[in-house]
Design an enzyme around this catalytic site. Structure first.
Site, mmCIF file in Angstrom:
data_model
loop_
_atom_site.group_PDB
_atom_site.id
_atom_site.type_symbol
_atom_site.label_atom_id
_atom_site.label_comp_id
_atom_site.label_asym_id
_atom_site.label_seq_id
_atom_site.Cartn_x
_atom_site.Cartn_y
_atom_site.Cartn_z
ATOM 1 N N ARG A 12 0.830 -1.205 0.000
ATOM 2 C CA ARG A 12 0.000 0.000 0.000
ATOM 3 C C ARG A 12 0.869 1.262 0.000
ATOM 4 N NH1 ARG A 12 -2.903 -3.495 -1.060
ATOM 5 N NH2 ARG A 12 -4.853 -4.109 -0.130
ATOM 6 N N TYR A 15 -0.932 4.558 -1.249
ATOM 7 C CA TYR A 15 -1.990 4.898 -0.288
ATOM 8 C C TYR A 15 -1.373 5.430 1.007
ATOM 9 C CZ TYR A 15 -6.033 4.432 2.768
ATOM 10 O OH TYR A 15 -7.048 4.685 3.670
ATOM 11 N N LYS A 19 -1.633 9.269 2.653
ATOM 12 C CA LYS A 19 -2.192 9.500 3.984
ATOM 13 C C LYS A 19 -1.171 10.186 4.882
ATOM 14 C CE LYS A 19 -5.963 7.893 2.595
ATOM 15 N NZ LYS A 19 -7.015 8.831 2.216
ATOM 16 N N THR A 50 -17.813 -0.516 5.300
ATOM 17 C CA THR A 50 -18.570 0.356 4.405
ATOM 18 C C THR A 50 -19.016 -0.447 3.185
ATOM 19 O OG1 THR A 50 -16.603 0.997 3.158
ATOM 20 C CG2 THR A 50 -17.166 2.357 5.099
ATOM 21 N N PRO A 51 -19.887 0.111 2.364
ATOM 22 C CA PRO A 51 -20.251 -0.568 1.119
ATOM 23 C C PRO A 51 -19.030 -0.833 0.228
ATOM 24 C CG PRO A 51 -21.868 1.112 1.615
ATOM 25 C CD PRO A 51 -20.746 1.290 2.608
#
Length: 118
Positions: A12, A15, A19, A50-51
């Protein structure tokens, strides 16, 4: 922000780097505007159900969604993912007068992911 801002998460890189930039930006904004009474903080959640999570699992692990969901949830010290409303409650607090002496702070809201999980 995210827990990824302050810890290495395998596979990651981009990402985590983005962040980390959000965390650094938060601290800079807090410093730049503290004299004007403007506060800036960030929230660093761990895994939140979450979805998006459901869609990711359905796409990448068809037929094994439940098994993979439980595996991901088990990485949290509390044994479950966070709920969106739990993250929202912290954001609401930080927007309230009750938090008027808080600025330049990163709030880990990760179910103990960073500090308690072995």
């Amino acid at each position: 922000c995210s827990v990824a801002a302050t810890m290495g998460i395998p596979d990651r890189f981009a990402y985590s780097m983005s962040k980390g930039a959000v965390l650094s930006m938060t601290l800079s904004i807090a410093r730049d505007y503290v004299d004007q009474g403007i506060r800036c903080n960030c929230l660093s959640p761990g895994r939140v159900h979450t979805p998006f999570v459901d869609g990711f699992l359905a796409k990448n692990y068809p037929g094994k969604e439940k098994e993979m969901f439980e595996k991901l949830a088990s990485t949290q010290a509390m044994g479950r993912m966070g709920k969106p409303e739990e993250i929202a409650a912290l954001a609401y607090f930080l927007c309230s007068e009750d938090s008027k002496f808080i600025t330049g702070t990163n709030f880990n809201i990760d179910g103990g992911f960073q500090n308690l999980k072995m």
